[in-house]
Design a protein around this motif. Sequence first.
Motif, PDB file in Angstrom:
ATOM      1  N   MET A 268       2.152 -74.826  27.266  1.00  0.00           N
ATOM      2  CA  MET A 268       1.232 -73.720  27.397  1.00  0.00           C
ATOM      3  C   MET A 268       1.076 -73.363  28.875  1.00  0.00           C
ATOM      4  SD  MET A 268      -2.635 -73.629  26.071  1.00  0.00           S
ATOM      5  CE  MET A 268      -3.744 -72.381  26.527  1.00  0.00           C
ATOM      6  N   ILE A 269       1.231 -72.108  29.187  1.00  0.00           N
ATOM      7  CA  ILE A 269       1.087 -71.634  30.562  1.00  0.00           C
ATOM      8  C   ILE A 269      -0.377 -71.296  30.815  1.00  0.00           C
ATOM      9  CG2 ILE A 269       1.712 -69.843  32.214  1.00  0.00           C
ATOM     10  CD1 ILE A 269       4.368 -69.577  30.726  1.00  0.00           C
ATOM     11  N   ARG A 270      -0.916 -71.870  31.858  1.00  0.00           N
ATOM     12  CA  ARG A 270      -2.305 -71.583  32.224  1.00  0.00           C
ATOM     13  C   ARG A 270      -2.315 -70.422  33.195  1.00  0.00           C
ATOM     14  NH1 ARG A 270      -6.170 -76.558  32.168  1.00  0.00           N
ATOM     15  NH2 ARG A 270      -7.483 -74.783  32.532  1.00  0.00           N
ATOM     16  N   SER A 271      -3.206 -69.519  32.971  1.00  0.00           N
ATOM     17  CA  SER A 271      -3.279 -68.346  33.838  1.00  0.00           C
ATOM     18  C   SER A 271      -4.227 -68.603  35.003  1.00  0.00           C
ATOM     19  CB  SER A 271      -3.735 -67.130  33.046  1.00  0.00           C
ATOM     20  OG  SER A 271      -4.989 -67.380  32.445  1.00  0.00           O
ATOM     21  N   SER A 272      -4.009 -67.866  36.061  1.00  0.00           N
ATOM     22  CA  SER A 272      -4.881 -67.973  37.227  1.00  0.00           C
ATOM     23  C   SER A 272      -5.032 -66.594  37.859  1.00  0.00           C
ATOM     24  CB  SER A 272      -4.332 -68.969  38.240  1.00  0.00           C
ATOM     25  OG  SER A 272      -3.114 -68.520  38.754  1.00  0.00           O
ATOM     26  N   SER A 273      -6.078 -66.462  38.627  1.00  0.00           N
ATOM     27  CA  SER A 273      -6.366 -65.207  39.328  1.00  0.00           C
ATOM     28  C   SER A 273      -6.601 -65.476  40.795  1.00  0.00           C
ATOM     29  CB  SER A 273      -7.638 -64.547  38.776  1.00  0.00           C
ATOM     30  OG  SER A 273      -7.436 -64.058  37.496  1.00  0.00           O
ATOM     31  N   ILE A 274      -6.380 -64.445  41.583  1.00  0.00           N
ATOM     32  CA  ILE A 274      -6.754 -64.464  42.995  1.00  0.00           C
ATOM     33  C   ILE A 274      -7.839 -63.422  43.179  1.00  0.00           C
ATOM     34  CG2 ILE A 274      -6.009 -63.950  45.343  1.00  0.00           C
ATOM     35  CD1 ILE A 274      -3.214 -64.890  44.536  1.00  0.00           C
ATOM     36  N   VAL A 275      -8.932 -63.839  43.792  1.00  0.00           N
ATOM     37  CA  VAL A 275      -9.995 -62.894  44.144  1.00  0.00           C
ATOM     38  C   VAL A 275      -9.953 -62.752  45.653  1.00  0.00           C
ATOM     39  CG1 VAL A 275     -12.466 -62.419  44.133  1.00  0.00           C
ATOM     40  CG2 VAL A 275     -11.397 -63.525  42.163  1.00  0.00           C
ATOM     41  N   TRP A 276      -9.661 -61.550  46.087  1.00  0.00           N
ATOM     42  CA  TRP A 276      -9.527 -61.253  47.512  1.00  0.00           C
ATOM     43  C   TRP A 276     -10.863 -60.718  48.008  1.00  0.00           C
ATOM     44  CZ3 TRP A 276      -5.826 -56.897  49.554  1.00  0.00           C
ATOM     45  CH2 TRP A 276      -5.866 -56.859  50.941  1.00  0.00           C
ATOM     46  N   PHE A 277     -11.538 -61.518  48.806  1.00  0.00           N
ATOM     47  CA  PHE A 277     -12.791 -61.089  49.425  1.00  0.00           C
ATOM     48  C   PHE A 277     -12.434 -60.299  50.672  1.00  0.00           C
ATOM     49  CE2 PHE A 277     -14.209 -64.527  46.776  1.00  0.00           C
ATOM     50  CZ  PHE A 277     -15.470 -64.128  46.374  1.00  0.00           C
ATOM     51  N   ARG A 278     -12.860 -59.050  50.693  1.00  0.00           N
ATOM     52  CA  ARG A 278     -12.545 -58.182  51.823  1.00  0.00           C
ATOM     53  C   ARG A 278     -13.823 -57.823  52.574  1.00  0.00           C
ATOM     54  NH1 ARG A 278      -8.192 -53.902  49.808  1.00  0.00           N
ATOM     55  NH2 ARG A 278      -9.558 -52.672  51.103  1.00  0.00           N
ATOM     56  N   GLN A 279     -14.582 -56.910  52.063  1.00  0.00           N
ATOM     57  CA  GLN A 279     -15.820 -56.503  52.723  1.00  0.00           C
ATOM     58  C   GLN A 279     -17.040 -57.079  52.028  1.00  0.00           C
ATOM     59  OE1 GLN A 279     -15.596 -52.246  52.847  1.00  0.00           O
ATOM     60  NE2 GLN A 279     -14.135 -52.249  54.523  1.00  0.00           N
ATOM     61  N   ASP A 280     -16.962 -57.273  50.732  1.00  0.00           N
ATOM     62  CA  ASP A 280     -18.070 -57.804  49.953  1.00  0.00           C
ATOM     63  C   ASP A 280     -17.927 -59.317  49.880  1.00  0.00           C
ATOM     64  OD1 ASP A 280     -20.063 -58.405  48.186  1.00  0.00           O
ATOM     65  OD2 ASP A 280     -19.338 -57.117  46.576  1.00  0.00           O
ATOM     66  N   LEU A 281     -18.708 -60.024  50.681  1.00  0.00           N
ATOM     67  CA  LEU A 281     -18.573 -61.473  50.768  1.00  0.00           C
ATOM     68  C   LEU A 281     -19.614 -62.204  49.928  1.00  0.00           C
ATOM     69  CD1 LEU A 281     -17.793 -61.818  54.588  1.00  0.00           C
ATOM     70  CD2 LEU A 281     -16.205 -61.585  52.675  1.00  0.00           C
ATOM     71  N   ARG A 282     -20.156 -61.538  48.913  1.00  0.00           N
ATOM     72  CA  ARG A 282     -21.138 -62.163  48.025  1.00  0.00           C
ATOM     73  C   ARG A 282     -20.431 -62.739  46.804  1.00  0.00           C
ATOM     74  NH1 ARG A 282     -24.111 -57.862  45.647  1.00  0.00           N
ATOM     75  NH2 ARG A 282     -22.211 -56.707  46.002  1.00  0.00           N
ATOM     76  N   THR A 283     -21.031 -63.760  46.215  1.00  0.00           N
ATOM     77  CA  THR A 283     -20.507 -64.276  44.953  1.00  0.00           C
ATOM     78  C   THR A 283     -21.310 -63.732  43.776  1.00  0.00           C
ATOM     79  OG1 THR A 283     -21.868 -66.273  45.127  1.00  0.00           O
ATOM     80  CG2 THR A 283     -19.601 -66.393  45.958  1.00  0.00           C
ATOM     81  N   SER A 284     -22.543 -63.344  44.017  1.00  0.00           N
ATOM     82  CA  SER A 284     -23.340 -62.766  42.930  1.00  0.00           C
ATOM     83  C   SER A 284     -23.068 -61.274  42.857  1.00  0.00           C
ATOM     84  CB  SER A 284     -24.830 -63.022  43.158  1.00  0.00           C
ATOM     85  OG  SER A 284     -25.254 -62.391  44.342  1.00  0.00           O
ATOM     86  N   ASP A 285     -23.041 -60.751  41.670  1.00  0.00           N
ATOM     87  CA  ASP A 285     -22.812 -59.327  41.437  1.00  0.00           C
ATOM     88  C   ASP A 285     -21.493 -58.858  42.054  1.00  0.00           C
ATOM     89  OD1 ASP A 285     -23.490 -56.869  40.323  1.00  0.00           O
ATOM     90  OD2 ASP A 285     -24.414 -56.177  42.180  1.00  0.00           O
TER      91      ASP A 285
END
Length: 71
Positions: free
Chosen positions: A1-18
Amino acid sequence: MIRSSSIVWFRQDLRTSDHNALAAALQNQHSVNAIYVLDPHILNDLGRRSREWLYHSLKALESDLKKRFNL
């Protein structure tokens, strides 16, 4: 089974909430990698206060991500 992954590129919005991209990645993927790319050319153009703000904002982002993912 291949597990998927994502990259989240933080650019200008450096918050984790919302943060829509982070929320979508967490909902849809098994693994999420958060990145911030620091361009030295842009950094050199910033004034001292802007560099200090960026440094503290990135440290806060790191702390938030560690808390959120229990790292």
